[in-house]
Motif scaffolding. Structure first.
Motif, PDB file in Angstrom:
ATOM      1  N   ALA A 102       0.700  -1.181  -0.204  1.00  0.00           N
ATOM      2  CA  ALA A 102       0.033   0.083   0.017  1.00  0.00           C
ATOM      3  C   ALA A 102       0.844   1.113  -0.154  1.00  0.00           C
ATOM      4  O   ALA A 102       0.234   2.523   0.053  1.00  0.00           O
ATOM      5  CB  ALA A 102      -1.051  -0.059   1.264  1.00  0.00           C
ATOM      6  N   HIS A 143      -2.580  -1.411  -9.218  1.00  0.00           N
ATOM      7  CA  HIS A 143      -2.897  -0.083  -9.552  1.00  0.00           C
ATOM      8  C   HIS A 143      -4.383   0.503  -9.086  1.00  0.00           C
ATOM      9  O   HIS A 143      -4.615   1.448  -8.525  1.00  0.00           O
ATOM     10  CB  HIS A 143      -2.466   0.437 -10.836  1.00  0.00           C
ATOM     11  CG  HIS A 143      -2.397   2.053 -10.936  1.00  0.00           C
ATOM     12  ND1 HIS A 143      -1.176   2.627 -10.487  1.00  0.00           N
ATOM     13  CD2 HIS A 143      -3.022   2.896 -11.439  1.00  0.00           C
ATOM     14  CE1 HIS A 143      -1.091   3.861 -10.776  1.00  0.00           C
ATOM     15  NE2 HIS A 143      -2.414   4.119 -11.436  1.00  0.00           N
ATOM     16  N   ARG A 154      -5.957  -0.852  -6.738  1.00  0.00           N
ATOM     17  CA  ARG A 154      -6.083  -1.060  -5.081  1.00  0.00           C
ATOM     18  C   ARG A 154      -5.058  -0.128  -4.561  1.00  0.00           C
ATOM     19  O   ARG A 154      -5.299   0.743  -3.844  1.00  0.00           O
ATOM     20  CB  ARG A 154      -5.943  -2.376  -4.705  1.00  0.00           C
ATOM     21  CG  ARG A 154      -7.158  -3.397  -5.063  1.00  0.00           C
ATOM     22  CD  ARG A 154      -6.806  -4.703  -4.333  1.00  0.00           C
ATOM     23  NE  ARG A 154      -7.120  -4.506  -3.036  1.00  0.00           N
ATOM     24  CZ  ARG A 154      -7.160  -5.823  -2.273  1.00  0.00           C
ATOM     25  NH1 ARG A 154      -6.844  -6.872  -2.717  1.00  0.00           N
ATOM     26  NH2 ARG A 154      -7.359  -5.735  -0.803  1.00  0.00           N
ATOM     27  N   TYR A 155      -3.875   0.068  -5.175  1.00  0.00           N
ATOM     28  CA  TYR A 155      -2.678   0.657  -4.497  1.00  0.00           C
ATOM     29  C   TYR A 155      -1.884   1.761  -5.377  1.00  0.00           C
ATOM     30  O   TYR A 155      -0.891   1.153  -6.124  1.00  0.00           O
ATOM     31  CB  TYR A 155      -1.733  -0.343  -3.813  1.00  0.00           C
ATOM     32  CG  TYR A 155      -2.430  -1.385  -3.011  1.00  0.00           C
ATOM     33  CD1 TYR A 155      -3.073  -0.964  -1.831  1.00  0.00           C
ATOM     34  CD2 TYR A 155      -2.371  -2.663  -3.527  1.00  0.00           C
ATOM     35  CE1 TYR A 155      -3.710  -2.111  -1.101  1.00  0.00           C
ATOM     36  CE2 TYR A 155      -2.859  -3.628  -2.599  1.00  0.00           C
ATOM     37  CZ  TYR A 155      -3.732  -3.329  -1.417  1.00  0.00           C
ATOM     38  OH  TYR A 155      -4.158  -4.513  -0.868  1.00  0.00           O
ATOM     39  N   ARG A 196       0.206   4.110  -7.769  1.00  0.00           N
ATOM     40  CA  ARG A 196       1.606   4.723  -7.257  1.00  0.00           C
ATOM     41  C   ARG A 196       2.053   5.385  -8.463  1.00  0.00           C
ATOM     42  O   ARG A 196       1.465   5.221  -9.583  1.00  0.00           O
ATOM     43  CB  ARG A 196       2.701   3.734  -6.661  1.00  0.00           C
ATOM     44  CG  ARG A 196       2.692   2.474  -7.710  1.00  0.00           C
ATOM     45  CD  ARG A 196       3.721   1.390  -7.076  1.00  0.00           C
ATOM     46  NE  ARG A 196       3.001   0.752  -5.936  1.00  0.00           N
ATOM     47  CZ  ARG A 196       3.100   0.487  -4.829  1.00  0.00           C
ATOM     48  NH1 ARG A 196       4.270   0.898  -4.317  1.00  0.00           N
ATOM     49  NH2 ARG A 196       2.389  -0.427  -4.005  1.00  0.00           N
TER      50      ARG A 196
END
Length: 827
Positions: free
Chosen positions: A149, A175, A177-178, A180
């Protein structure tokens, strides 16, 4: 079968000639890859890596070296700041070991690999499909869900990057869900076609993130029309005609106990942190020595065989065995789920195949498993490494893996690692508000801006006893050494003169080491460079009280002198056998980003505190759920080769090691006793105000920092050399201590104190037995000889000694002989 898999004939020739498959690339590509055929409805050919350690037995140094080199390239691509924030993700089963090695090369990145083995009680944090594989479902089962995360770069590692579908699908799913800003794809070979090559930039635009690719070699595979059907027909024809592998009479099967460290994960299935790596590296020499002892003296060709996803631990064990097993040629490979055609031809990558039933109760049923290029390879011994979940009756049954191996080698040695099961989550009660750090002049003789002590003041408590009586009480009552204090040593006039002479002699040398270690921290850890006009976080120096405190203060002074930086500096307690002060970590996490914290100590001996810190950080993460503290130490001197951030690895006299509180702000050793330190208290310490007349704490800092201008050029040169060097810990100091412990019949490494600093402490605080001095050692040992003479301790010169000197505590019962847990040794 010829022992060599690649012996001048390219191991893709057989497939290329029969199917018209063409591998397009330079000579390096052919060195890395061969070709084989497999039973697979989606893809007939298999690119067989010669350096992956899966299908082709290879030198473990070669396997590890390729992955580590890719990791270093990722580190160069990302830069030091982003590398420290990165997470590395490897693919099961083929790239689990490769991903681990890449994470090592990146440096401080935690590692996770996907798995095809569900684990009861561990909820998946994600999953994905691998379309071309024979076993498509991947699970992500991190022990700490926050691992995926974070905002830092995600580095995805696979053995090959062909169409890119698997990796891009993984990124897309994660990507969502988390999200960056940056991804890096790493592969041994980039085999994309021209049509696939442009997809990466399009994909990056689609998700709004940067996506880079790092590979060791690149090329393409040209497949003629109809190759899938032709390949399947060829596999069917050769498997029908294949003769069974000729078996021997049956070798000896034995078992070796590795003594794997408790609660150390066996791999990256649930996450593997830098602290885990430090613990593993410290334990590897002893484990490899046990394997070497279990092998027959006649074994000249040895294979260490890993087990499916369990690749990294066996690889590291094989690499260590390669160094300790004199005269033996060590190779490494692993078993696999992947069914591949075997053809005993020099131009084919899979020369032989062993078939045996699955033995780890897999979720998808008990199918066949394989070991390639083992039969007929002339191995005198095979070390089979499995985890405890796979140490089942099926493993030992007739026709199982062990019996199958024993039919082809005279010696099979089984090594079993405990399968790591994540601890259930624990949410601690919220502690009461912790106090602010203590500062001088109310606590310590340092000015208030030099250091803040995350300790509680026990100055009014009587804790001291004469050294002899104190150690006898420890022996009789089973008390821990941190529950009391020795009477503070008062140096004689002669000894103080020696300290000042040593300081005059070594101040510039210390200043250079201070500058070098500080510049390494600023170069490789969070610091004050600007990105887009906004300063990034600065390092937070956290000294391990009390030997680390003068060094942390000097590093702070260097950063201000050289760069105009005002770095925060604190001192915390760490106790052997009890760990670091968890409340101090909680305070730091509440006031700073844990990722900015740099732990500082004076020097390393055999690396016990390095290991203590790694264990303590792991326990803290499990208990509090707070992550980000790097379990590494920056030290002035690293003669034991236990850390990667240091000013020098020379073992020389650091004057601050000569004195106790009078060079450390008049602060005692730290105290941890249940009746004085509650669950929500900092560890304790005393402020010896009465010793102010003998205090040289600030004098020491001033004397060294006064030499900063004259060593600036030398620091610049040494930092360039250090940044370019391989600074990976070798733990050679620990190995030397183990050897000395056995040679002198001590049989306890905790009674062997290596290095000038630790030897000095033995003479000041303990009841020493003898001192070992390197033959020809000069002025660096003047104070050691003086103290030894005062205490009637013999000094023995030794011709070959990796340290300048080593202090020995008596292995039998004497007042002052303390053991691994701080308790006295009994006879």
């Amino acid at each position: 079968m010829n022992n060599a898999v690649h012996n001048g004939v390219w191991s893709g020739t057989w497939v290329a000639e029969r199917l018209g498959v063409e591998l397009v690339g330079d000579d390096e590509l052919r060195e890395l890859l061969g070709l084989a055929l497999r039973r697979n409805p989606r893809r007939a050919h298999l690119l067989v890596s010669n350096v992956l350690g899966k299908h082709v037995p290879q030198s473990p140094a070669v396997v590890y070296g390729h992955g580590f080199a890719l990791g270093k390239r990722v580190r160069e691509l990302l830069g030091a700041d982003e590398s420290r924030r990165a997470v590395v993700l490897g693919y099961a089963e083929t790239a689990t070991g490769l991903g681990h090695c890449v994470a090592d090369g990146v440096g401080l990145a935690p590692y996770l690999h996907s798995t095809r083995r569900p684990v009861d009680g561990v909820a998946p944090a994600g999953g994905f499909e691998e379309s071309h594989s024979h076993a498509t479902s991947h699970l992500l089962l991190p022990e700490n869900p926050a691992l995926l995360a974070g905002p830092g770069p995600l580095v995805l590692v696979d053995d090959e990057f062909s169409t890119g579908n698997t990796v891009l699908n993984t990124i897309r799913a994660l990507h969502e869900r988390y999200p960056r800003e940056r991804y890096v794809i790493v592969a041994l070979v980039d085999m994309r076609s021209a049509a696939d090559a442009g997809r990466l930039d399009e994909f990056a635009d689609e998700i709004g993130a940067r996506v880079d690719l790092v590979s060791a070699a690149d090329g393409t595979v040209r497949l003629p029309e109809g190759v899938l059907a032709k390949g399947q027909a060829l596999v069917e024809r050769y498997e029908r005609a294949a003769a069974p592998v000729q078996q021997g009479a049956g070798g000896r099967v034995s078992r070796v106990e590795l003594r794997w460290p408790a609660r150390l994960p066996d791999g990256g299935r649930h996450g593997f942190t830098p602290g885990h790596r430090i613990r593993l590296e410290g334990a590897l020499p002893a484990m490899a020595a046990r394997v070497a002892d279990a092998l027959p003296d006649t074994a000249r060709r040895v294979l260490v065989l890993g087990f499916e996803e369990l690749m990294y631990a066996p690889l590291r064990l094989a690499r260590e065995l390669e160094q300790v097993a004199e005269g033996a040629e060590v190779r490494f490979s692993t078993t696999t789920r992947s069914p591949v055609l075997a053809v005993d031809d020099p131009g084919y990558a899979i020369r032989s195949r062993l078939v045996f039933p699955a033995h780890d109760d897999p979720a998808d049923g008990h199918g066949e498993r394989y070991a390639y290029n083992v039969a007929g390879a002339g191995f005198d011994a095979v070390v089979a490494v499995v985890d405890s979940a796979a140490d089942t009756p099926q493993l030992h049954a007739p026709g199982g893996l062990l019996a199958t191996l024993a039919a082809h080698t005279p010696n099979v040695v089984l090594a079993v690692l405990p399968s790591y099961v994540p601890a259930p989550p624990h949410v601690p009660e919220r502690p009461r508000m912790l106090p602010e750090p203590l500062r001088g002049p109310a606590f310590s003789s340092y000015p208030p801006d030099e250091v803040g002590w995350l300790l509680q003041d026990l100055s009014d408590v009587s804790l001291e006893a004469p050294t002899e009586e104190r150690e006898e009480a420890i022996q009789a009552g089973g008390a821990h050494y941190a529950e009391s204090l020795p009477v503070e040593y008062q140096p004689s006039d002669q000894y103080q003169e020696l300290f000042r002479a040593a300081l005059d002699t070594s101040a510039a040398r210390i200043a250079q080491a201070v500058g070098a270690v500080t510049e390494l921290v600023l170069a490789e850890l969070p610091h004050s460079r600007k990105r887009g006009g906004t300063p990034t976080p600065r390092p937070v120096l956290v000294s391990l009280a009390r030997a680390g405190t003068p060094v942390g203060a000097l590093m702070r002074r260097w950063a201000k002198h050289r760069h105009g930086l005002e770095l925060p500096h604190y001192a915390v307690s760490i106790v052997r056998g009890r760990g670091i002060d968890a409340n101090a970590l909680r305070w730091l996490a509440a006031h700073h980003d844990p990722a900015d914290v740099v732990f500082v100590d004076g020097w390393t001996g055999k690396g016990a505190i390095t290991r203590e810190l790694a264990d303590a950080i792991e326990e803290f993460e499990a208990s509090d759920g707070i992550t980000g503290f790097a379990p590494e130490i920056a030290v002035l001197a690293d003669p034991g080769s236990c850390v990667r951030t240091y000013g020098t690895r020379e073992d020389f006299l650091i004057p601050s090691a000569c004195l106790n509180s009078t060079v450390s702000g008049l602060i005692s050793r730290t105290v941890l006793r249940a009746d004085l330190v509650g669950p929500n208290d900092f560890h304790g310490a005393k402020f010896y105000r009465e010793l102010a007349g003998a205090d040289v704490s600030v004098d020491f800092l001033d004397a060294v920092s006064a030499r900063f201008p004259e060593v600036a050029d030398a620091v610049g040169t040494s930092v360039k050399e250090l940044l370019a060097a391989d600074r990976s810990p070798t733990w050679e100091g620990w190995a030397a201590v183990e050897r000395i412990s056995e040679e002198y019949e001590i049989h306890d490494v905790n009674l062997v104190k290596p290095g000038v600093g630790e030897t000095t402490r033995v003479l000041l605080r303990r009841v020493p037995w003898k001192i070992l001095a390197r033959a020809g050692a000069g002025a660096d040992l003047d104070h050691v000889r003086l103290l030894a003479e005062q205490r009637g301790v013999p000094v023995e010169e030794v011709a070959e000694l990796p340290y300048t000197c080593v202090g020995l505590i008596h292995p039998k019962y004497t007042r002052g002989a303390t053991g691994a847990d701080g308790r006295a040794v009994s006879v």
